[in-house]
Scaffold this active site. Sequence first.
Site, PDB file in Angstrom:
ATOM      1  CE  LYS A 169      38.420  34.531  39.031  1.00 27.80           C
ATOM      2  NZ  LYS A 169      38.631  35.535  39.948  1.00 27.80           N
ATOM      3  CE  LYS A 261      43.380  31.760  43.383  1.00 34.99           C
ATOM      4  NZ  LYS A 261      43.188  32.855  44.329  1.00 34.99           N
ATOM      5  CE  LYS A 264      42.052  40.195  45.879  1.00 31.79           C
ATOM      6  NZ  LYS A 264      41.886  40.022  44.455  1.00 31.79           N
TER       7      LYS A 264
HETATM    8  P1  ATP Z   1      39.832  36.627  42.835  1.00 29.70           P
HETATM    9  O1  ATP Z   1      39.146  35.533  43.597  1.00 29.70           O
HETATM   10  O2  ATP Z   1      38.999  37.868  42.639  1.00 29.70           O
HETATM   11  O3  ATP Z   1      40.486  36.146  41.545  1.00 29.70           O
HETATM   12  P2  ATP Z   1      42.320  36.331  44.182  1.00 29.70           P
HETATM   13  O4  ATP Z   1      42.287  36.058  45.631  1.00 29.70           O
HETATM   14  O5  ATP Z   1      42.588  35.176  43.266  1.00 29.70           O
HETATM   15  O6  ATP Z   1      41.017  37.128  43.792  1.00 29.70           O
HETATM   16  P3  ATP Z   1      43.950  38.087  42.570  1.00 29.70           P
HETATM   17  O7  ATP Z   1      43.689  39.565  42.633  1.00 29.70           O
HETATM   18  O8  ATP Z   1      43.383  37.335  41.406  1.00 29.70           O
HETATM   19  O9  ATP Z   1      43.450  37.447  43.944  1.00 29.70           O
HETATM   20  O10 ATP Z   1      45.517  37.818  42.633  1.00 29.70           O
HETATM   21  C1  ATP Z   1      46.464  38.742  43.170  1.00 29.70           C
HETATM   22  C2  ATP Z   1      47.783  38.026  43.406  1.00 29.70           C
HETATM   23  O11 ATP Z   1      47.655  37.133  44.517  1.00 29.70           O
HETATM   24  C3  ATP Z   1      48.241  37.168  42.232  1.00 29.70           C
HETATM   25  O12 ATP Z   1      49.649  37.283  42.106  1.00 29.70           O
HETATM   26  C4  ATP Z   1      47.888  35.758  42.633  1.00 29.70           C
HETATM   27  O13 ATP Z   1      48.745  34.788  42.048  1.00 29.70           O
HETATM   28  C5  ATP Z   1      48.111  35.823  44.153  1.00 29.70           C
HETATM   29  N1  ATP Z   1      47.263  34.866  44.843  1.00 29.70           N
HETATM   30  C6  ATP Z   1      45.918  34.836  44.845  1.00 29.70           C
HETATM   31  N2  ATP Z   1      45.465  33.847  45.635  1.00 29.70           N
HETATM   32  C7  ATP Z   1      46.562  33.225  46.128  1.00 29.70           C
HETATM   33  C8  ATP Z   1      46.752  32.117  47.012  1.00 29.70           C
HETATM   34  N3  ATP Z   1      45.715  31.475  47.528  1.00 29.70           N
HETATM   35  N4  ATP Z   1      48.016  31.753  47.323  1.00 29.70           N
HETATM   36  C9  ATP Z   1      49.087  32.407  46.807  1.00 29.70           C
HETATM   37  N5  ATP Z   1      48.973  33.467  45.970  1.00 29.70           N
HETATM   38  C10 ATP Z   1      47.728  33.880  45.635  1.00 29.70           C
HETATM   39 MG    MG Z   2      42.483  35.445  41.154  1.00 33.56          MG
END
Ligand code: ATP
Ligand code: MG
Length: 421
Positions: A169, A261, A264
């Site tokens: 992060k 990965k 968001k």
């Molecule tokens: P941020 O960037 O704010 O951390 P994020 O996209 O990582 O957002 P989270 O809210 O942290 O999303 O995660 C929500 C769920 O989605 C978690 O179970 C996480 O493991 C899953 N997840 C997030 N990104 C991925 C991805 N690229 N592929 C598969 N699973 C994902």
């Molecule tokens: Mg995340």
Amino acid sequence: MKSLTRPYGLMCRHRLTSLTTRASNLQQRPYSSNSSSETRTATPTATPTKKAQRQVIFSGIQPTGIPHLGNYLGALQQWKRMQDSADPETTDLIFSVVDLHAITVPQQRGNLKKWKREMLAALLAIGLDPKRCTIFYQSMVPGHSELQWILSCTASTGYLSRMTQWKSKLQLADDAHMLDDKAKSSLKHGLFSYPILQAADILVHRATHVPVGEDQRQHLEFARECVTNFNHAYKGKVLVAPETILSPTKRVMSLQLPTKKMSKSDPDPSSRILLTDTPSEIHAKILKARTDSLTPSLGITFDPIQRPGVSNLLQLLSHFDTQDRSAQEIAAQINAEVMGNHGGLGGEGEENPLRKLKERVSEVVQRELNPIREKYLKLLQEDGGKEGGYLDEVIREGARKANESAERTMSRVRRAVELGA
Ligand code: ATP
Ligand code: MG
């Protein structure tokens, strides 16, 4: 009555299927284990156990924007499938919009409230039923932060410092140390101790199964460590160690930087497909997805190391494939089609295998996401963003149920620690 024991459906290579009834003294394990005995993925196995116990499926998502395809395939789609296949007699489903986690990185004023509402609408749009599941905002259930504090008194700082999320992060190297100059100037305690709050989220509801994407595997191991530390310090089996359930699509990669990965919080909006993107937005983002310039005569090949962009797209197609084919099989099929039509793999336009792959991905993703987008827009429109509307009603009822669940654990925890009156 349905099965008393299995919390949710079995999974073939790419998808979950529905439950079948089992004898009540047979605990059907949802997935066979892979590397860790506490982490499960695809193949079902049956193991007899003494007595069926109540199962609690818990997971959370941060209100840091509209969910994307990675969230959907790595987590949300599993939540929905578990809801549809789990027996209400034996299994509780609890899903949280984890707003306290969202403030571990700076947020613009006004965003959080909006994003929470949109996240709630997205969860309902993918088909979660608030009558079957408990859906709530984390900050409306104080047990989460109370347990976080208690767990932090037995959690190891050394362990936290080795975890990767605070480093990624802050865009620091994986081997960064918390006392490095760059970390010292930017690392806030909330971001550093985030995994303790995540452990509390899970443990406060006595979750037995936690469906998440692979990026969260490390945090679940930490949560189990918190259980061991707490139960050892207070000499009892007060907290329950959860199992990690990984989706077969463990990690969907960024469309622009396919070694990272999809997220968001990635500043580049073209790196992700949102659940609310229109068909033309989906098409444009997929056509723009970064692949590679390896010689066209190779066609397309599944090779996540050498060809991460192409492999990411192939994996997406495989996930949605109605014939359950692997990424390799799909690559071979597309190459063969192009060869058959054209006599070579280096063609232009539609006859280029890469273009064909992108068009197919765009088509299947649109087909999957269109109904979700329509339902999402309808929910928000009907609700009109009003206080006291349907979404508020859902979240108030969810908080009531989640507070009851958390309180059952917290009264045991307070007794063990000798807190309160
Ligand atoms: P941020 O960037 O704010 O951390 P994020 O996209 O990582 O957002 P989270 O809210 O942290 O999303 O995660 C929500 C769920 O989605 C978690 O179970 C996480 O493991 C899953 N997840 C997030 N990104 C991925 C991805 N690229 N592929 C598969 N699973 C994902
Ligand atoms: Mg995340």
